[in-house]
Structure formats: C-alpha cells, structure tokens
Write a protein that holds these residues in place. Sequence first.
Motif, PDB file in Angstrom:
ATOM      1  N   VAL A  85      57.945  25.493  98.431  1.00  0.00           N
ATOM      2  CA  VAL A  85      59.076  25.768  97.561  1.00  0.00           C
ATOM      3  C   VAL A  85      59.167  24.615  96.570  1.00  0.00           C
ATOM      4  N   SER A  86      59.676  24.873  95.391  1.00  0.00           N
ATOM      5  CA  SER A  86      59.751  23.837  94.363  1.00  0.00           C
ATOM      6  C   SER A  86      60.584  22.650  94.815  1.00  0.00           C
ATOM      7  N   ALA A  87      60.044  21.442  94.610  1.00  0.00           N
ATOM      8  CA  ALA A  87      60.813  20.225  94.878  1.00  0.00           C
ATOM      9  C   ALA A  87      62.037  20.163  93.973  1.00  0.00           C
ATOM     10  N   ALA A  88      61.917  20.724  92.765  1.00  0.00           N
ATOM     11  CA  ALA A  88      63.042  20.723  91.828  1.00  0.00           C
ATOM     12  C   ALA A  88      64.239  21.481  92.380  1.00  0.00           C
ATOM     13  N   VAL A  89      63.980  22.611  93.074  1.00  0.00           N
ATOM     14  CA  VAL A  89      65.064  23.390  93.672  1.00  0.00           C
ATOM     15  C   VAL A  89      65.811  22.550  94.697  1.00  0.00           C
ATOM     16  N   GLY A  90      65.061  21.840  95.551  1.00  0.00           N
ATOM     17  CA  GLY A  90      65.688  21.005  96.565  1.00  0.00           C
ATOM     18  C   GLY A  90      66.551  19.912  95.968  1.00  0.00           C
ATOM     19  N   ALA A  91      66.025  19.207  94.954  1.00  0.00           N
ATOM     20  CA  ALA A  91      66.784  18.129  94.317  1.00  0.00           C
ATOM     21  C   ALA A  91      68.033  18.671  93.629  1.00  0.00           C
TER      22      ALA A  91
ATOM     23  N   ILE B 175      69.440   8.970  96.377  1.00  0.00           N
ATOM     24  CA  ILE B 175      68.034   9.142  96.002  1.00  0.00           C
ATOM     25  C   ILE B 175      67.185   9.445  97.237  1.00  0.00           C
ATOM     26  N   GLY B 176      67.481   8.766  98.352  1.00  0.00           N
ATOM     27  CA  GLY B 176      66.740   9.039  99.578  1.00  0.00           C
ATOM     28  C   GLY B 176      66.915  10.470 100.049  1.00  0.00           C
ATOM     29  N   LEU B 177      68.158  10.966 100.005  1.00  0.00           N
ATOM     30  CA  LEU B 177      68.426  12.342 100.421  1.00  0.00           C
ATOM     31  C   LEU B 177      67.736  13.339  99.497  1.00  0.00           C
ATOM     32  N   ALA B 178      67.788  13.072  98.188  1.00  0.00           N
ATOM     33  CA  ALA B 178      67.136  13.972  97.227  1.00  0.00           C
ATOM     34  C   ALA B 178      65.626  14.021  97.443  1.00  0.00           C
ATOM     35  N   LEU B 179      65.012  12.863  97.653  1.00  0.00           N
ATOM     36  CA  LEU B 179      63.565  12.822  97.884  1.00  0.00           C
ATOM     37  C   LEU B 179      63.198  13.515  99.190  1.00  0.00           C
ATOM     38  N   LEU B 180      64.029  13.332 100.230  1.00  0.00           N
ATOM     39  CA  LEU B 180      63.758  13.966 101.518  1.00  0.00           C
ATOM     40  C   LEU B 180      63.791  15.490 101.401  1.00  0.00           C
ATOM     41  N   VAL B 181      64.863  16.006 100.808  1.00  0.00           N
ATOM     42  CA  VAL B 181      65.003  17.460 100.670  1.00  0.00           C
ATOM     43  C   VAL B 181      63.927  18.020  99.741  1.00  0.00           C
ATOM     44  N   ALA B 182      63.648  17.321  98.628  1.00  0.00           N
ATOM     45  CA  ALA B 182      62.616  17.776  97.699  1.00  0.00           C
ATOM     46  C   ALA B 182      61.248  17.790  98.372  1.00  0.00           C
ATOM     47  N   GLY B 183      60.965  16.755  99.168  1.00  0.00           N
ATOM     48  CA  GLY B 183      59.681  16.695  99.863  1.00  0.00           C
ATOM     49  C   GLY B 183      59.510  17.796 100.890  1.00  0.00           C
ATOM     50  N   ILE B 184      60.571  18.060 101.661  1.00  0.00           N
ATOM     51  CA  ILE B 184      60.515  19.147 102.645  1.00  0.00           C
ATOM     52  C   ILE B 184      60.298  20.477 101.950  1.00  0.00           C
ATOM     53  N   ALA B 185      61.045  20.694 100.839  1.00  0.00           N
ATOM     54  CA  ALA B 185      60.898  21.948 100.090  1.00  0.00           C
ATOM     55  C   ALA B 185      59.473  22.122  99.580  1.00  0.00           C
TER      56      ALA B 185
ATOM     57  N   VAL C 231      58.380  32.251 104.749  1.00  0.00           N
ATOM     58  CA  VAL C 231      58.700  30.828 104.907  1.00  0.00           C
ATOM     59  C   VAL C 231      59.449  30.311 103.675  1.00  0.00           C
ATOM     60  N   ALA C 232      58.979  30.710 102.491  1.00  0.00           N
ATOM     61  CA  ALA C 232      59.646  30.277 101.255  1.00  0.00           C
ATOM     62  C   ALA C 232      61.085  30.791 101.198  1.00  0.00           C
ATOM     63  N   LEU C 233      61.282  32.060 101.543  1.00  0.00           N
ATOM     64  CA  LEU C 233      62.622  32.648 101.541  1.00  0.00           C
ATOM     65  C   LEU C 233      63.550  31.928 102.513  1.00  0.00           C
ATOM     66  N   ALA C 234      63.051  31.668 103.713  1.00  0.00           N
ATOM     67  CA  ALA C 234      63.859  31.000 104.728  1.00  0.00           C
ATOM     68  C   ALA C 234      64.256  29.597 104.283  1.00  0.00           C
ATOM     69  N   THR C 235      63.323  28.889 103.642  1.00  0.00           N
ATOM     70  CA  THR C 235      63.611  27.524 103.195  1.00  0.00           C
ATOM     71  C   THR C 235      64.716  27.504 102.153  1.00  0.00           C
ATOM     72  N   VAL C 236      64.591  28.370 101.142  1.00  0.00           N
ATOM     73  CA  VAL C 236      65.606  28.423 100.093  1.00  0.00           C
ATOM     74  C   VAL C 236      66.963  28.802 100.675  1.00  0.00           C
ATOM     75  N   THR C 237      66.975  29.751 101.603  1.00  0.00           N
ATOM     76  CA  THR C 237      68.225  30.202 102.219  1.00  0.00           C
ATOM     77  C   THR C 237      68.904  29.070 102.985  1.00  0.00           C
ATOM     78  N   VAL C 238      68.124  28.326 103.773  1.00  0.00           N
ATOM     79  CA  VAL C 238      68.683  27.227 104.562  1.00  0.00           C
ATOM     80  C   VAL C 238      69.289  26.159 103.657  1.00  0.00           C
ATOM     81  N   VAL C 239      68.550  25.774 102.619  1.00  0.00           N
ATOM     82  CA  VAL C 239      69.052  24.734 101.718  1.00  0.00           C
ATOM     83  C   VAL C 239      70.327  25.191 101.010  1.00  0.00           C
ATOM     84  N   LEU C 240      70.361  26.457 100.583  1.00  0.00           N
ATOM     85  CA  LEU C 240      71.555  26.990  99.926  1.00  0.00           C
ATOM     86  C   LEU C 240      72.756  26.993 100.869  1.00  0.00           C
ATOM     87  N   VAL C 241      72.554  27.454 102.108  1.00  0.00           N
ATOM     88  CA  VAL C 241      73.645  27.519 103.075  1.00  0.00           C
ATOM     89  C   VAL C 241      74.188  26.123 103.366  1.00  0.00           C
ATOM     90  N   VAL C 242      73.296  25.156 103.556  1.00  0.00           N
ATOM     91  CA  VAL C 242      73.726  23.777 103.822  1.00  0.00           C
ATOM     92  C   VAL C 242      74.539  23.236 102.649  1.00  0.00           C
TER      93      VAL C 242
END
Length: 367
Positions: free
Chosen positions: A219-225, A204-214, A168-179
């Motif tokens: 997965v680290s919220a920092a990676v998402g932001a 800020i809304g987009l960053a919080l959304l992606v960080a929260g999902i991560a 699940v962690a691998l898939a999440t990081v991959t999806v965020v990177l591809v997007v």
Amino acid sequence: MLGALALRAGISPIPLYLVAGLAFGQGGFLPLATSEEFIRVGAELGVILLLLTLGLEYNADELVTSLRSNARGGLVDLVLNAAPGAIAALLLGWGPVGAVAMAGVTYATSSGITAKVLSDLGWIGNRETPVVLSLLVFEDLTMALYLPILTALLAGAGLLTGSITVAVALATVTVVLVVALKFGNLIEKFVASPNSEVLLLKVIGLALLVAGIAQELQVSAAVGAFLVGIALSGELAHETRTLLMPIRDLFAAVFFVFFGLQTDPAKILPVAGLALVLAVVSMITKLLTGVYAARRAGIGRAGRVRAGIALIPRGEFNIVIAGLAVGAGVHPDLGPLAAGYVLILAAFGPLAARAIQPLVTAIANRA
C-alpha cells in the motif's frame, strides 16, 4: 541558489529543482555518483513529510464527509484521466497490460507537488481545497488497490495469488482508516508533549512507522503518512505543523531534485512529441475534473478553476508505476514516455497555478 532565484522571480521553485536533477542525473552534464543513496532516502522522507503535513490540515470527520460528498467526482476523475493513457498504449500496440500501466500513469495526481503548490500559494484555507484533497485521497486509496493488481498482472500471477494481494491491500487501508477515525484521541494523547523535540520525534517516528508498514503491505506509504496526520487535530496539529514546516520544505526540495536525477534526457527526446500531446490532453481532463467536482460542492467559478489547476501535476506515483512496467519488460518506450509526460506536468502544474490562475480568476470574477 535556484530556490532563492525562484523566490526573487515570484514563481514556484519546483520546476527549477527538476531541471537541476536533469542536469546532474543520468545523462546530465555532471552526474552525481556518490550522493545518490542519500538523496534517494531524503526524497522518500520528503514525500512522507509532505503528505503528513497535508493530513494535519484536516481531521477524520472532515475526511469522511469530504469523501462521501465527492465520491462521484472521484469516479469522474478515474474515468477521465485513466482513459488517455490506456487508449495511447493500445494505439501504440503495447497490449492490455501496457494499457493498465499507462492508465495509472495518466490517472494519479502528484499529492506531493499539489501539497507544495497549495502551501506555497496560500490556497490551504480556500473553499475548494477540501474538494481537491478529497480527490487526492480518493486517488491514493484507488492506488492502494491498483498497485497490487498491476503487480499481479506484470508478474503473470494467477487469479488466486492476485486476489490475495488485493485482499491484503484492502485490509491494510481499512485498518489504518479505522484506527485514524476511532482512536485518534488516544494517538493524540500518546504523541502530545510539552517539549518540541520529543513531539517532533514522536510524530515523525509514528509517520515513518505507519508509512513503512503500509509500503511493506503493498500500500502507498503516502496513504499511511496522510492518515497519521488526519488522526491528529486541534491545537496539537497546529503546533506539530509549525514545527514540521522547515524540515518538510528541506526534504521536499530533495525529492524534486531526485525525481530529475532519475531521468535521462537523451531517452526522453524521441518520445517528447507524444509525451507533450498526452500531457495536453491530461491538462484538459484534470481541469474538467476539478471544475466538475468543485461545482458539485457549490464552489464559485474562480475556485473551480483553481481546483482543476491544482490537480494537473504528476509525480511520484506515476514514476513508480512506469518503473514497475519497465522492470517487467512491457515496452522499452514506456519508461521514457512516462518520464517526459511527468516532467512536463510536474513543471507546468506549479507554473500554471502561479501564472494562469490569477488571469482566469479575474475573468471568472468579472463574469
């Protein structure tokens, strides 16, 4: 007042914020009881905004190129800096799980503190900074895999459960990177606005959304932001960074104070000597890491030293890892040792960047 004092003295305010947290936190002389929840939320926002603005400095192509060119440096970073913690835990008799936990504590650089140091000292535009950022990203992506593995070990989970968590962690990081890499232009069109208020709300809304999902997906919220910042580039990134700076600095200060509030000084004293030894070893290994990675990138001597010094601070990840281990009952001394270790490096890193770097740079340039 502490921030103003630091500016007048010409030093980073981070160590003073940490001391303030110790003074008013658990075991301090005047504990703050009613504002803890507010400060905790503000601290989380601080980390997200620090990494978001750091990501805005570079685009997706630069990220991929930097990761490819510095993959070997990332592996050297992993081996050199995870080893001291693992060895210390084994020598102390904390067992294999304790060794895995302490390896994470000594491995990860604080992206938040390093981002603040790079910004405060005007190092963002230096040639070695992309090398430092690529190592930080490599660490964050490694943490995205490490944290679910550690959680599974601490919970005593079986092979199947642990494998699902890592997948699940691998898939999440991959999806965020591809997007971020493939659809960055669409994100920019969505975020762009002629009104600064609307632009800030969107970013800020987009960053919080992606960080929260991560974070929900382990997965680290920092990676998402950070990746949200990477997805934005050009004039839009410059405008967004200008608008975010005051907000980022405010909540970053709250983060460093909160970090000190979480630590009881009385519990650190018995393990202070061991924390100091471990911190000194880690300073050397991080310095070697930065020098090695920057040299491979063709950076001069002064830039190599700056890269190593920028990697010294520890902070948010390290405390999270220690907290997980303590909560699982690995060993009662692990938490205080990690706290003392992180406080030393969180305070010394910015001071070293301010005080030691100019001296070493002068010597390197003369040589």
